[in-house]
Design a protein around this motif. Structure first.
Motif, short mmCIF file in Angstrom:
data_model
loop_
_atom_site.label_atom_id
_atom_site.label_comp_id
_atom_site.label_asym_id
_atom_site.label_seq_id
_atom_site.Cartn_x
_atom_site.Cartn_y
_atom_site.Cartn_z
N PHE A 1 35.07 35.01 45.35
CA PHE A 1 35.35 35.85 46.52
C PHE A 1 36.64 35.41 47.21
O PHE A 1 37.48 36.25 47.57
N CYS A 2 36.79 34.09 47.40
CA CYS A 2 38.00 33.61 48.10
C CYS A 2 39.25 33.98 47.31
O CYS A 2 40.25 34.39 47.89
N LEU A 3 39.18 33.83 45.98
CA LEU A 3 40.32 34.18 45.13
C LEU A 3 40.63 35.67 45.26
O LEU A 3 41.79 36.08 45.37
N ALA B 1 39.83 37.67 47.85
CA ALA B 1 40.33 37.99 49.19
C ALA B 1 41.79 37.55 49.36
O ALA B 1 42.61 38.29 49.89
N LEU B 2 42.11 36.35 48.86
CA LEU B 2 43.49 35.86 48.99
C LEU B 2 44.43 36.65 48.10
O LEU B 2 45.59 36.90 48.47
N GLY B 3 43.94 37.09 46.93
CA GLY B 3 44.74 37.94 46.06
C GLY B 3 45.04 39.26 46.74
O GLY B 3 46.19 39.75 46.71
N VAL C 1 42.65 42.98 53.24
CA VAL C 1 41.40 42.25 53.01
C VAL C 1 40.23 43.10 53.53
O VAL C 1 39.16 43.16 52.91
N TYR D 1 45.11 39.79 49.94
CA TYR D 1 45.99 39.52 51.09
C TYR D 1 47.44 39.30 50.64
O TYR D 1 48.39 39.78 51.26
#
Lengths: 158, 497
Positions: B393-395, B397-399, B410, B401
């Motif tokens: 998920f973090c990857l 969301a940062l992708g 996001v 963004y």
């Protein structure tokens, strides 16, 4: 919302509700198209910007209507295939709240503090209790994110 | 000949070789992980791919596409859980083989069938794509409109629980394509006063959300699932007897996979199921199917890997995606300013040769990696969901963004995550939305152009032979599931009499 008997006829309530939701959505979006600006025919090349979206919305509405008709006119074969409705599990709601929390926290406290809070917290509510595994995995992941986005891609993160 | 030289030139570059090796390694690893797959991996890679040099970026997409499809077979055989949907049919006989101690043989056959069929599919792609693209020289707006409608009609047989639901999802995708500023009139549509929506829905964020985010919410309900490896086997080279027994199966699977792959909107999952059923129908050992028939591994694995080459043919030649993964690759191409079609072959010969070379290289690479490391790749499934998915998920969301450094993106990703989860839960496949989003713009623009060219008489489209042929095929495509259902019912009636 399991299939409900009405005399000898059966209704797939779940499918019916889905269809109604889609029909309401299509109708609401259709209403939104009235808020689009009108352009002179010469500029619109004879096709106003509302024409195509409206055609698609009418198609969506008709497809949903077809599904609704199917939902109230089930064949015996369809009835045997119906599964009892299960509500959305609580963990999905909790996870969704965490995702929204990530979205709110990231610009306020910064990307890396958010990662440090979010990853273990989500893992914890999903049932993970191996703290050392979490600490090693997520700290390694934070380093990977720093290397990828900041060092390699030069992306300014919040 | 020139293409082959360009392919060799691509493969001679150490950077490209490193890309093939790294991409194949990651692809096989992710393919082996149930829940993740080629669609999610390519969606997650999109933010990085669109910043790469175009040849390398699109080549990377091709590499991971081939490798993930193969990777799915490892866990299908060893833990009875297909890493990708395309490997679902491999579990039917792969797992029984593993249970009776023949996991190494099954892995070896799966690896060889995948690589041979994958290479056949790519060779067909190298020959067929320019030929199909040449036909596209004769296309005008009417033909493109009919072609896009034909592509949408194939949603009738794409994976999903219901034809109507697929069409509703496809129509929703087309509606999403209308969001933002209308290029003809400059009027904003469905922007709800949000300046960020004036350029329309950003496809990268939407795809990351609908595939990766939606899957995360689904995985939340599966976090307690324990996976055990039934057999800890090293892939074995197929014996001469196996080669003799299976060569026809692999060729049949390759043919079926390539053909189904070329059909718009179809892909490896459909190809594998069809190949498995056909093999069962024609095999002398049909009683063994379901209990560990080695043909039951070779047929679906050859079909789903051959389909990777097949699906690229309409994608590159006509801009009509052959499946979910190619829809995302097509999006990457469009973002990089590469418009598929005949011009691509004259303007960007390096790009196409690079893609062909990368996919060929990936097939050879996973043949080696699979034979040496299938045992170790299967261990990836032991990574707990509770650790893996927060990182995914973090990857994601940062992708989402990182492309425009905008939190709104996001938010879009989160919205589509929820939508993707709800749609899947209610039996709406996400792939039709992506198809609709990509084809929607083409449908609208070609329809408007046809309207102008034919002076408002849209029936003139039917007077164009190629357009008419596509529209007839579209009608047949929509009707085919109902015709098949009718024939089935008729047969049942006859047998009951």
């Amino acid at each position: 919302m399991s299939p409900e008997g009405v005399g000898e006829r059966m209704i797939d309530q779940k499918s019916l509700v889905e269809s109604i939701v889609i029909m309401v959505f299509s109708a609401a979006m259709y209403a939104v198209t009235y808020a689009f600006d009108e352009v002179p025919p010469i500029l619109a090349l004879c096709v106003q910007p509302t024409v195509f979206p409206r055609a698609i919305l009418i198609l969506m509405f008709l497809l949903a209507l077809l599904q609704a008709v199917k939902a109230v006119r089930l064949s015996p074969a369809d009835i045997s295939k119906l599964k009892p409705y299960k509500p959305v599990p609580g963990i999905v709601y909790v996870t969704s709240i965490f995702l929204i929390g990530f979205f709110i926290l990231m610009p306020i406290i910064g990307t890396f503090p958010t990662l440090i809070v979010f990853c273990p917290a989500l893992a914890f509510i999903w049932g993970e209790r191996r703290w050392l595994l979490m600490a090693l995995s997520f700290s390694g992941f934070a380093v990977f994110i720093y290397a990828l986005f900041v060092a390699i891609l030069n992306t300014p993160l919040p | 000949m020139e293409t082959m030289l360009l392919v060799l030139q691509f493969l001679a570059d150490p950077y490209h070789l490193a890309l093939i090796l790294g991409g194949t390694f990651v692809g096989v690893l992710v393919g082996a992980l149930p829940g993740l797959g080629s669609v999610i991996l390519i969606a997650l890679l999109l933010p990085f791919v669109v910043r790469m040099e175009p040849v390398a970026g699109i080549a990377l997409c091709g590499i991971v596409y081939c490798a993930t499809i193969y990777g799915g077979s490892i866990t299908a055989i060893l833990i009875n859980t297909p890493g990708t949907a395309a490997a679902a049919a491999t579990t039917f006989d792969g797992y029984p083989l593993a249970e009776r101690g023949e996991a190494g043989r099954a892995l070896g056959v799966a690896t060889f069938s995948s690589a041979i069929a994958g290479i056949i599919g790519i060779l067909v792609m190298i020959v067929a794509t320019p030929l199909l693209a040449r036909i596209a020289y004769q296309f005008g707006p009417a033909e493109y409109f009919a072609l896009a409608v034909f592509g949408m009609s194939m949603l009738a047989s794409i994976s999903g629980k219901s034809v109507i639901k697929n069409f509703i999802a496809g129509a929703f995708g087309v509606l999403l394509a209308t969001m933002g500023t209308d290029l003809t009139t400059g009027i904003e549509r469905f922007t709800f006063g949000q300046a960020d929506l004036s350029e329309g829905i950003r496809p990268v964020q939407m795809m990351i959300g609908i595939f990766a985010g939606g899957e995360l919410l689904r995985q939340a309900t599966l976090s307690g699932v324990q996976r055990n490896i039934v057999a800890d086997a090293v892939a074995k080279l197929p014996s001469n007897a196996d080669f003799k027994r299976l060569w026809k199966t692999v060729l049949r699977g390759s043919g079926i996979g390539t053909f189904i792959g070329i059909l718009p909107a179809e892909g490896g999952t459909v190809a594998a199921m069809v190949a498995y059923n056909e093999e069962k129908r024609w095999s002398k050992n049909r009683d063994e199917f379901g209990y560990g028939a080695i043909e039951g591994v070779a047929a679906p694995e050859s079909a789903n890997n051959a389909a990777t080459g097949g699906t690229m043919v309409p994608t590159l030649a006509l801009g009509i995606p052959g499946g979910g993964s190619t829809a995302i690759i097509l999006t990457a191409m469009l973002i990089l300013g590469l418009r598929p079609g005949p011009q691509l072959f004259t303007d960007q010969p390096n790009l196409l040769a690079g893609l062909f070379g990368a996919m060929l290289g990936a097939n050879i690479c996973f043949l080696v990696l699979g034979m040496v490391g299938a045992k170790y790749f299967s261990r990836i499934t032991l990574i707990p969901t509770t650790i893996l998915w927060p990182m995914v998920f973090c990857l994601a969301a940062l992708g989402a963004y990182s492309l425009q450094q905008n939190m709104f993106d996001v938010g879009i990703m989160l919205f589509f995550s929820a939508l993707g989860y709800l749609m899947k839960r209610h039996g709406y496949a996400p792939a039709p939305i992506v198809m609709g989003l990509i084809l929607g713009e083409l449908i609208e623009s070609s329809l408007k152009q046809s309207y102008l060219i034919y002076d408002g008489n849209l029936f003139a489209i039917l007077q164009q032979p190629i357009a008419l042929a596509f529209l007839v095929l579209a009608v047949l495509g929509v009707a085919s599931p109902f015709i098949a259902k009718g024939i089935g019912a008729l047969r049942e009636k006859r047998t009951s009499k």
